[in-house]
Structure formats: structure tokens, C-alpha cells
Design a protein around this motif. Structure first.
Motif, PDB file in Angstrom:
ATOM      1  N   SER A   1     128.813  -9.507  58.724  1.00 31.19           N
ATOM      2  CA  SER A   1     127.416  -9.089  58.634  1.00 31.19           C
ATOM      3  C   SER A   1     126.729  -9.877  57.522  1.00 31.19           C
ATOM      4  O   SER A   1     127.133  -9.767  56.357  1.00 31.19           O
ATOM      5  N   GLN A   2     125.728 -10.647  57.877  1.00 28.78           N
ATOM      6  CA  GLN A   2     124.980 -11.387  56.868  1.00 28.78           C
ATOM      7  C   GLN A   2     124.485 -10.428  55.793  1.00 28.78           C
ATOM      8  O   GLN A   2     124.721 -10.618  54.616  1.00 28.78           O
ATOM      9  N   SER A   3     123.765  -9.391  56.234  1.00 29.40           N
ATOM     10  CA  SER A   3     123.131  -8.472  55.283  1.00 29.40           C
ATOM     11  C   SER A   3     124.132  -7.535  54.630  1.00 29.40           C
ATOM     12  O   SER A   3     123.907  -7.045  53.532  1.00 29.40           O
TER      13      SER A   3
ATOM     14  N   THR B   1     124.214  -3.635  58.245  1.00 27.31           N
ATOM     15  CA  THR B   1     123.971  -3.278  59.650  1.00 27.31           C
ATOM     16  C   THR B   1     124.702  -1.978  59.990  1.00 27.31           C
ATOM     17  O   THR B   1     125.924  -1.877  59.872  1.00 27.31           O
TER      18      THR B   1
ATOM     19  N   SER C   1     118.632 -15.717  62.236  1.00 24.92           N
ATOM     20  CA  SER C   1     119.715 -16.152  61.357  1.00 24.92           C
ATOM     21  C   SER C   1     120.138 -17.579  61.711  1.00 24.92           C
ATOM     22  O   SER C   1     120.380 -17.895  62.871  1.00 24.92           O
TER      23      SER C   1
ATOM     24  N   LYS D   1     118.581 -17.284  69.759  1.00 24.67           N
ATOM     25  CA  LYS D   1     117.560 -17.851  68.847  1.00 24.67           C
ATOM     26  C   LYS D   1     116.245 -18.027  69.592  1.00 24.67           C
ATOM     27  O   LYS D   1     115.195 -17.644  69.110  1.00 24.67           O
TER      28      LYS D   1
ATOM     29  N   GLU E   1     114.478 -14.634  70.609  1.00 27.45           N
ATOM     30  CA  GLU E   1     113.990 -13.732  69.548  1.00 27.45           C
ATOM     31  C   GLU E   1     112.743 -14.265  68.839  1.00 27.45           C
ATOM     32  O   GLU E   1     111.938 -13.480  68.368  1.00 27.45           O
TER      33      GLU E   1
HETATM   34  O1  M6R Z   1     122.975  -8.696  58.916  1.00 23.42           O
HETATM   35  P1  M6R Z   1     123.829  -8.842  60.130  1.00 23.42           P
HETATM   36  O2  M6R Z   1     124.544 -10.148  60.193  1.00 23.42           O
HETATM   37  O3  M6R Z   1     124.772  -7.693  60.331  1.00 23.42           O
HETATM   38  O4  M6R Z   1     122.808  -8.808  61.352  1.00 23.42           O
HETATM   39  C1  M6R Z   1     123.271  -8.791  62.667  1.00 23.42           C
HETATM   40  C2  M6R Z   1     122.151  -9.066  63.643  1.00 23.42           C
HETATM   41  O5  M6R Z   1     121.164  -8.080  63.550  1.00 23.42           O
HETATM   42  C3  M6R Z   1     121.495 -10.427  63.393  1.00 23.42           C
HETATM   43  O6  M6R Z   1     122.426 -11.465  63.427  1.00 23.42           O
HETATM   44  C4  M6R Z   1     120.404 -10.702  64.456  1.00 23.42           C
HETATM   45  O7  M6R Z   1     120.987 -10.863  65.706  1.00 23.42           O
HETATM   46  C5  M6R Z   1     119.590 -11.926  64.051  1.00 23.42           C
HETATM   47  N1  M6R Z   1     118.204 -11.625  64.066  1.00 23.42           N
HETATM   48  C6  M6R Z   1     119.788 -13.084  64.948  1.00 23.42           C
HETATM   49  O8  M6R Z   1     119.057 -14.200  64.558  1.00 23.42           O
END
Ligand code: M6R
Length: 613
Positions: A354-356, A359, A407, A492, A495
């Protein structure tokens, strides 16, 4: 999924709050508002729409207070409107609250409060919070800080769901109380001042030193004093942690949009992510995760669980781990994993990406894996994020703050880190030829330079975008590892450009989707897996025969010449090819969206962190 900011200190807080909200607009942009403590009364200003609308109103409003809270909203309960925007006050105008999250039992609480003669002015779940705090506070004869804190704790203990809240009280003009459960909240420390935010980038201009709250934690914040409590009102100790993010990394630095800046930051971000992991001639460095050889030898399965783009990175991770470490790997969408009773046990390693790190579905999936006695490893970009507090081990991508909703650099950093991890597993378990693994490590180190080469050709992609931006539908075709790039490229595009697009394994075309191919439709082909290129070329030929225009990304001029538009990119090992082939697709989405005149960084209906289910 809303963004919140707070300030307690000596400076006039309005510019700080507005600046923080602007940095947080990727979290939601339906409406925005602030509450500032003005000489013993709380002044609230709020407006529908983007932070700019609020800023315009504030330009003709004099607010001198040095303590305040602010909010940018992504509507869940109640449509975007001024009444539904935050901050919300209680009926007696004693408290003002901003909230990020969802109160699941707000209907019951609202009924209870209505029975106690409280009136509601919005359709939000949030409005129960200030009124519930007031309900408890009004039971005390004495107006003390301690009773203020207790009222917030009692109110929060009644809430089901998720929340990060900031609370102001008329009776204590020098104080702010904050609380958190299942929604992110950090407190930055300056000199005689504190900055509170749902995300670090909101306040990165001011401080790099942060307190990270755990769930069910509360903090009372005054200019020179901060205290932490649990939900039983027991005082807690918290360490201040410094983060390494550069404060300029959350600004556009001369680029038009965050997305294009982040696409161009990929070479550096990948370098930072892998540089301390790769040891040429020695096993990769994962000493920060304490997984013994004995444990790794006993693993019979790996699950990789994530959402959206992070899940697509997980698909590349599955490919690399299975091929290099020979461990069966399943990549699963978190919102499916959590409800499918997955077959996992102590011999399953579960990786959550998870980037953030916030999630909701990914965190719920992680909690489930822990209940089933699996070891859990988080891959995230944000130090101190919720996922890192839940997982047994955490490793970080070093992408720096990613602000654009779409992302990009987080994806390539996740893929690079997963490839390193696959090599590491293979080295520890001796599952592949050492020469291959050494060559792969060398090649990983060359990836940033190869991305630079692709970025230098961005005008080629821009030209293609200018030709196809009016499309209504697009298809992405590839096989094997190229199919994972198609999935990410298609996400990409849809969205940010709102063009309907589908990614298909090229071999599946004849099983249905070819029926949709008609004259002049654009089909994107990814052709980097040399064992499968000829097969994919045949599939693309089939769509050309049916009138499609084609844009291919490949490694060979001779292949490229067979299509309408093409970009030849440097070749690499198949395992690593998504790190290169995704870049033209990111650029394609970006330029198409620009050509359509849409907001690249803040696409409609979306928010950067999906902190609700
Ligand atoms: O923060 P996260 O990586 O958990 O987020 C997961 C998805 O919500 C995120 O990758 C989403 O699909 C992006 N907007 C894609 O560009």
C-alpha cells in the motif's frame, strides 16, 4: 478519505491551514472549511467546491487566531454542500470538529441525541460527534481541561467506524484535542507549535519531526505542551520520529502537474528504493525483516494482497517470486481476500502492498492474516502509516510523497522492491543459478538510466496522445508479464482521462472482446516478452484486420515498424520489463488527459487514500 489539518502555536493559523489543505486536496475536493479560535469564540468559514473557493472567501475575512482546524471533504454521507462541509459545531456552539472517516452507528447516535433535544443541520455522520462531546461535557459542573478531554474520550468510545478528529472548545481557547481510530493522523512538532494532519505532506514545509498516534489514542495539544492518552484516560509516552522526506518533494518544482513530476522522478525514486538492498556478490540486504532461513524454507505459499495499482505491482511480484524463488504465489485484491476465507496458515507469508499505508481493505486483510497466524510483511511508502503498526515487518519504497491521485512512482518502486525481494528469497533458499541472480541485480541498478532514456522520448508518446485523445474506448493487449503492464496502463488511462479502457491477455481476445473491435478504435500492445512477442503480434494483426489503429511499446525496430504508432524502449530481463514498459503508458494517460483539458492530479470521484471500505 477527507484531509484534515490543525495548528496550535504562536503564528496566525489561517495561512498555515489553507496551505495544508492545498497540499491535501488529493484526499478530497468536494468542499472545504476552517475553524479558528478568535478571542474565546470559534469562527467557522466553509464553502462547497475546491479549497480555492474557501480561500477566496477568506481573502475578505479577518481571522487572527493562532489555533485552528481545517478540512477538505470527499463526500460519503450527504452530498457536497456548504451545510455538509466541515467543521461541524454542536448545538451550543461550544465545540467545532473536523473528521476523516465514517461513523457507522451515526443513525443510532443521532436518534439518541435527537431524543435528548439536539437538532441536526446537516446530512453528515460527523455532526453527531460535536453534539455527543457536548452531551457528556454538559454533565460536568466544572469546565476543566480534564473534563473536556474526558468528554471527547467518552464520545469517541461510543463511535463505531473510523475517525481522525480534531476538536476545538470555546472554553479552552489555547487547546486542541485530537483522536484517532482506523484513520490516519500525525502530529508534527515545531518550536512552540504543533501541526496536525491526516498526511505528512500537508505540513512538510514546517517540520520533519512527528508523533504517530495509534488507534484509540488521544492527544491534548497546547502551544508548549502535548500529552497523549488511551481510551481509558491513562497517559501514554510517545517518541518523536524524524522523517527523511525532502520538503520540496511535495511541491510541483516547476512542472505543470504532480503526475508528470512524479513520472519524471521515477529514476531517482527507484535508485533510492533499491540502492541499500542490492549487494553485488552477496545476498541482498533485507536485514530489517527478521525472516530466518528456517522460516523461509518452511513457507509453502505466499499471498500478495493489495488494491488498485499496488495490486498490479503484486502481480509482477508473483511472477518474479514464482520464477526466481519457486514459491507458489497468489496475488489477490484486498477487498476479495478479506471476505473469501483464504486458505492460509503459519506456513503462508502474506505481503500487503500500500503506497499510503492507510487503505482500509488492505489493512482489514492484514488483520485477517494475523488472526490466521501468518507472518505479515507490509510494503509501503509512508513511515508510521497505519499498515506499519499492524504488520509484523515493514519495508519501505523510497518514492517520496506521491501527491497525484494516479499512482506512478510508487508503482515502479513497489515493483523494484518486490523484484529485489524475489532475488533475496532465491538467494537465501538457493533456488536459482547465482549468475542469473547476480546479472539481475546488476540490471536492476541500470533500470533508472533506462527509464531516463524513455523519458527523453516523451514527445513521441505526446504525439500519439494528440492523435487518440478523442477515443471513447481503448484496449490494452499483452501476454505474460506484459499483460500486468496492460492492466496498470488501462487503469491509469481510465482513472484520469475517463476513457473507457480494458486490458486483456492477448490470447483471450478471440474469446469475446474482439467483438468490440471496430474501425479506428485504438489498441495498445505491449510486446517485450521475447518468448511471446510473435503470438501477441498475431493477435494485434487480428485487430488491425478489423480496422483498429495500433500503438505498440516494444524493444525492436522491426517489430515497431509493423504498427501505426510505436515506441522502442530499451530491453531488459523479462522479470524487470514492467519497470520500463509502464512508463510510456503513464505518459500516454497523462498527455491524453492534458489534451482533453481535464485535471490530471485530481480526477473526478477519486481520492488518493481510500480509508473507507
Ligand atoms: O495507497 P494504496 O497503494 O493502498 O492505494 C491503492 C489504490 O487505491 C491505488 O493504487 C489506486 O488504484 C490509484 N489511484 C491508482 O492510480
Amino acid at each position: 478519505m477527507c484531509g484534515i489539518v490543525g495548528y496550535v502555536g504562536e503564528k496566525k493559523c489561517t495561512p498555515i491551514l489553507i496551505n495544508g489543505l492545498k497540499n491535501l486536496e488529493y484526499r478530497g475536493y468536494d468542499s472545504a472549511g476552517i475553524a479558528v479560535m478568535e478571542q474565546n469564540h470559534i469562527e467557522v468559514v466553509k464553502e462547497k467546491g475546491r479549497v480555492k473557493n474557501l480561500e477566496d472567501i477568506l481573502s475578505s475575512t479577518v481571522l487572527n487566531g493562532t489555533i485552528g482546524i481545517a478540512h477538505t471533504r470527499w463526500a460519503t454521507h450527504g452530498k457536497p454542500s456548504k451545510d455538509n462541509s466541515h467543521p461541524h459545531k454542536d448545538n451550543s456552539n461550544t465545540f467545532a470538529v473536523v473528521h476523516n472517516g465514517i461513523i457507522e452507528n451515526y443513525k443510532e447516535l443521532r436518534m439518541f441525541l435527537e431524543d435528548s433535544n439536539y437538532t441536526f443541520y446537516s446530512q453528515t455522520d460527523t455532526e453527531v460527534i460535536p453534539n455527543l462531546i457536548h452531551y457528556y461535557y454538559s454533565k460536568y459542573d466544572e469546565k476543566t481541561k480534564d473534563n473536556f478531554l474526558k468528554s471527547v474520550i467518552y464520545a469517541c468510545n461510543e463511535l463505531r467506524g473510523s475517525y481522525a478528529i480534531l476538536v476545538l472548545c470555546n472554553d479552552f481557547p489555547n487547546m486542541e484535542i485530537v483522536a484517532k481510530k482506523d484513520s490516519p493522523l500525525v502530529i508534527g512538532k515545531g518550536t512552540n507549535e504543533y501541526y496536525i494532519a491526516s498526511d505528512i505532506p500537508a505540513v512538510l514545509n514546517y517540520t520533519k519531526d512527528f508523533y504517530f498516534l495509534d488507534d484509540n489514542n488521544f492527544a491534548t495539544i497546547e502551544e508548549n505542551e502535548i500529552h497523549f492518552y488511551d481510551s481509558n484516560n491513562i497517559e501514554l509516552n510517545k517518541d518523536l520520529k524524524s522523517i527523511s522526506w525532502d520538503c520540496t518533494s511535495s511541491s510541483k518544482r516547476g512542472y505543470d502537474d504532480f503526475m508528470i513530476k512524479e513520472i519524471f522522478e521515477q529514476p531517482e525514486a527507484i535508485k533510492r528504493t533499491i540502492i541499500n538492498r542490492i549487494n553485488l556478490g552477496k545476498i541482498c540486504n533485507f536485514s530489517d525483516i527478521n525472516l530466518s532461513r528456517k522460516y523461509l524454507s518452511a513457507i509453502d505459499k505466499i499471498y500478495i494482497v493489495a488494491c488498485g495499482t499496488a495490486m498490479h505491482a503484486g502481480l509482477v511480484g508473483k511472477y518474479a517470486i514464482e520464477k526466481l524463488a519457486k514459491i507458489p504465489t497468489i496475488t489477490e485484491i484486498a477487498s476479495e481476500f478479506r471476505y473469501q476465507n483464504p486458505l492460509i496458515d503459519k506456513n503462508t507469508l502474506c505481503i500487503f502492498i500500500s503506497q499510503s499505508g492507510e487503505t482500509a481493505d488492505t489493512i482489514a486483510a492484514l488483520k485477517l492474516a494475523k488472526q490466521k497466524n501468518c507472518k505479515t510483511l507490509a510494503i509501503t511508502n509512508v513511515i508510521g502509516s497505519s499498515i506499519t503498526r499492524e504488520a509484523d515487518f515493514s519495508i519501505y519504497t523510497e518514492a517520496g510523497p506521491e501527491i497525484a491521485v494516479a499512482s506512478t512512482k510508487a508503482y515502479t518502486c513497489q515493483v523494484a522492491l518486490l523484484c529485489c525481494f524475489a532475488i533475496y528469497l532465491s538467494e537465501v533458499l538457493k533456488r536459482e543459478n547465482t549468475n542469473l541472480l547476480e546479472n539481475l541485480k546488476q540490471e536492476l541498478l541500470c533500470i533508472p538510466e533506462k527509464i531516463e532514456t524513455i523519458l527523453k522520448n516523451c514527445d513521441v508518446v505526446e504525439d500519439v496522445a494528440n492523435k487518440v485523445y478523442l477515443e471513447k474506448d481503448m484496449f490494452f493487449l499483452g501476454r505474460g508479464i506484459d499483460y500486468t503492464t496492460c492492466l496498470e496502463g488501462s487503469l491509469k488511462l481510465k482513472e484520469i482521462s475517463y476513457i473507457h479502457s480494458e486490458a486483456y491477455s492477448a490470447g483471450e481476445l478471440k474469446h469475446g472482446p474482439i467483438a468490440l473491435i471496430e474501425n479506428n478504435i485504438t489498441v495498445v500492445g505491449i510486446l517485450t516478452d521475447e518468448n511471446l512477442i510473435e503470438k501477441s503480434v498475431s493477435n494485434l494483426q487480428e485487430v488491425i484486420t478489423r480496422g483498429a489503429k495500433t500503438f505498440v511499446v516494444c524493444n525492436d525496430e522491426n517489430v515497431a515498424n509493423r504498427f501505426d504508432y510505436s515506441l522502442v524502449i530499451p530491453s531488459t530481463y523479462t522479470y524487470l520489463s514492467p519497470l520500463l514498459s509502464i512508463v510510456p503508458l503513464q505518459l500516454l494517460s497523462y498527455y491524453i488527459t492534458k489534451e482533453k483539458g481535464l485535471d490530471v492530479d485530481k480526477p473526478r470521484n477519486l481520492a488518493k487514500s481510500v480509508t473507507v471500505e
